[in-house]
Enzyme design. Structure first.
Site, PDB file in Angstrom:
ATOM      1  N   CYS A  14     -26.553  -8.557  57.285  1.00  0.00           N
ATOM      2  CA  CYS A  14     -27.810  -9.029  56.679  1.00  0.00           C
ATOM      3  C   CYS A  14     -28.714  -7.882  56.270  1.00  0.00           C
ATOM      4  CB  CYS A  14     -28.533  -9.963  57.652  1.00  0.00           C
ATOM      5  SG  CYS A  14     -27.725 -11.576  57.799  1.00  0.00           S
ATOM      6  N   ALA A  46     -39.675 -20.930  52.261  1.00  0.00           N
ATOM      7  CA  ALA A  46     -38.662 -19.911  52.563  1.00  0.00           C
ATOM      8  C   ALA A  46     -37.854 -20.328  53.779  1.00  0.00           C
ATOM      9  CB  ALA A  46     -39.340 -18.568  52.795  1.00  0.00           C
ATOM     10  N   ASP A  47     -37.207 -21.489  53.667  1.00  0.00           N
ATOM     11  CA  ASP A  47     -36.490 -22.021  54.824  1.00  0.00           C
ATOM     12  C   ASP A  47     -35.033 -21.578  54.829  1.00  0.00           C
ATOM     13  OD1 ASP A  47     -36.337 -23.559  57.217  1.00  0.00           O
ATOM     14  OD2 ASP A  47     -37.800 -24.941  56.377  1.00  0.00           O
ATOM     15  N   ASP A  48     -34.305 -21.994  55.872  1.00  0.00           N
ATOM     16  CA  ASP A  48     -32.949 -21.502  56.090  1.00  0.00           C
ATOM     17  C   ASP A  48     -31.892 -22.238  55.286  1.00  0.00           C
ATOM     18  OD1 ASP A  48     -33.438 -19.504  58.317  1.00  0.00           O
ATOM     19  OD2 ASP A  48     -34.352 -21.287  59.173  1.00  0.00           O
ATOM     20  N   ASP A  88     -27.527 -21.217  59.906  1.00  0.00           N
ATOM     21  CA  ASP A  88     -28.592 -21.844  59.121  1.00  0.00           C
ATOM     22  C   ASP A  88     -28.643 -23.355  59.320  1.00  0.00           C
ATOM     23  OD1 ASP A  88     -29.502 -19.465  58.099  1.00  0.00           O
ATOM     24  OD2 ASP A  88     -28.352 -19.594  56.243  1.00  0.00           O
ATOM     25  N   GLY A 136     -12.927 -23.165  48.907  1.00  0.00           N
ATOM     26  CA  GLY A 136     -13.700 -21.954  48.693  1.00  0.00           C
ATOM     27  C   GLY A 136     -13.451 -21.341  47.336  1.00  0.00           C
ATOM     28  N   HIS A 137     -13.829 -20.069  47.232  1.00  0.00           N
ATOM     29  CA  HIS A 137     -13.671 -19.352  45.965  1.00  0.00           C
ATOM     30  C   HIS A 137     -13.468 -17.873  46.272  1.00  0.00           C
ATOM     31  CE1 HIS A 137     -13.969 -18.639  41.691  1.00  0.00           C
ATOM     32  NE2 HIS A 137     -14.930 -17.737  41.876  1.00  0.00           N
ATOM     33  N   SER A 138     -12.652 -17.205  45.467  1.00  0.00           N
ATOM     34  CA  SER A 138     -12.372 -15.780  45.698  1.00  0.00           C
ATOM     35  C   SER A 138     -12.380 -15.026  44.381  1.00  0.00           C
ATOM     36  CB  SER A 138     -11.011 -15.612  46.385  1.00  0.00           C
ATOM     37  OG  SER A 138      -9.971 -16.160  45.574  1.00  0.00           O
TER      38      SER A 138
END
Length: 345
Positions: A14, A46-48, A88, A136-138
């Site tokens: 992060c 500005a939430d998660d 989150d 997903g994606h790659s």
């Protein structure tokens, strides 16, 4: 595998998030989108995570999080990234139900075995959380990037935003601070095996207690402490709730290894960027040391939950944390009426 993942990335975990001041400017220019009445939490705070009401008894939580390597071990990197992303959902008071992988890897530099270990690490944490990785994606990219899209469910009445704190609330932090400093020490080759195990212990512990905390009526606000450091995420609570915060440095849970490194001047670049972005809203004691400030702005990867609750609920909240294995959780300060800002005592 003779490979160090962190050598491929300019930042880690992060700590590679866009700085708070820059992010605020970017969002200020973002066009307003469609705002259906069912959207309970969106870009206006500005939430998660985003929250969308499905009916009177069910709401959908949607979030995504991904970053560059914070550690060299591919399996551990996958575990940390997945834990951080799932957090989150817990920070909104929800229960995760499904994830999608986000994978960006420099295929000309990383062996497929290493990439496979990253994916295995993410899958291991998802199994622990009881959710499938359903797709997903790659892409082929210059730096390794891994994370998840995570979806969860929550009763609309149990959604816990970071803007609903109240005057007189007590602040409770679930995990100790210092992960970013440990990552900086790791990149310098200074972190020993014990310190590394401590880092992994905190960054791969799921914040699943968030779902239980949302069931406590006197828990008014929840968030998790990640890339903007404790001060940054606490300021988001203050701004959203129009309150001021007081925290006591002596009460903060801190990772011992991180304190030692901080005293030596070791910190991430993100720590300095964080302070530049919000330092004007923070009051520090006259004798405050630079190493202490570094811990307050230290970017946490897969950090702890920050809870704002009524004073009478503190024993119940701490009991929930401790029963879930968060032995370091403790009260660190309180909120009160006043202009948004943080006073460190």
């Amino acid at each position: 595998m003779d490979i160090r993942l962190t050598q491929f990335s300019h930042g880690g975990g992060c700590g590679c998030k866009i700085a708070p001041a820059v992010l605020a400017e970017l969002l200020a220019h973002a066009p307003a989108g469609i705002l259906p009445p069912e959207l309970m939490v969106g870009n206006d705070s500005a939430d998660d995570a985003a929250v969308y009401r499905l009916n009177d008894s069910l709401a959908l939580i949607a979030t995504t999080d991904f970053f560059t390597p914070i550690v060299d071990d591919p399996f551990d990197f996958g575990r940390i990234a997945a834990t951080n992303a799932i957090s989150d959902v817990y920070a909104m008071g929800g229960r995760p139900i499904m994830a999608l992988s986000l994978v960006g890897m420099p295929l000309d530099k990383l062996p497929l075995e290493a990439i496979g270990k990253i994916l295995e690490g993410g899958a291991a944490i998802c199994r622990e959380a009881g959710i499938p990785i359903a797709g997903g994606h790659s892409i082929d990219i210059l730096e390794p990037v891994y994370g998840l899209v995570v979806m969860g469910l929550v009763h609309p009445d149990r959604v816990r935003r970071n803007i609903d704190a109240r005057d007189g609330d007590v602040l409770i932090l679930g995990k100790p601070l210092g992960v970013g400093i440990l990552s900086a020490a790791l990149k310098k080759g200074l972190l020993d095996d014990d310190g590394y195990r401590e880092m992994i212990r905190h960054t791969t512990r799921l914040n699943r207690v968030g779902e239980e905390l949302a069931g406590i009526d006197s828990v008014h606000a929840l968030t998790d402490v990640t890339g903007f450091g404790l001060l940054g995420h606490l300021l988001e609570i203050c701004r959203g709730s129009s309150l001021a915060a007081q925290i006591e440095f002596a009460k903060l849970p801190l990772i011992a290894w991180a304190c030692a490194f901080a005293r030596e001047g070791i910190k991430t670049g993100a720590s300095s960027r964080n302070w530049s972005g919000y330092g004007a809203q923070v009051s520090l004691p006259a004798a405050f040391e630079p190493w202490q400030q570094a811990l307050l702005t230290d970017p946490q990867t897969s950090g702890g939950l920050l809870v704002s609750c009524a004073a009478a609920a503190v024993p119940e909240v701490l009991a929930a944390f401790h029963a879930s294995g968060f032995s370091e959780a403790c009260a660190i300060g309180r909120l009160e009426a006043g202009p948004a800002g943080v006073c460190v005592l």
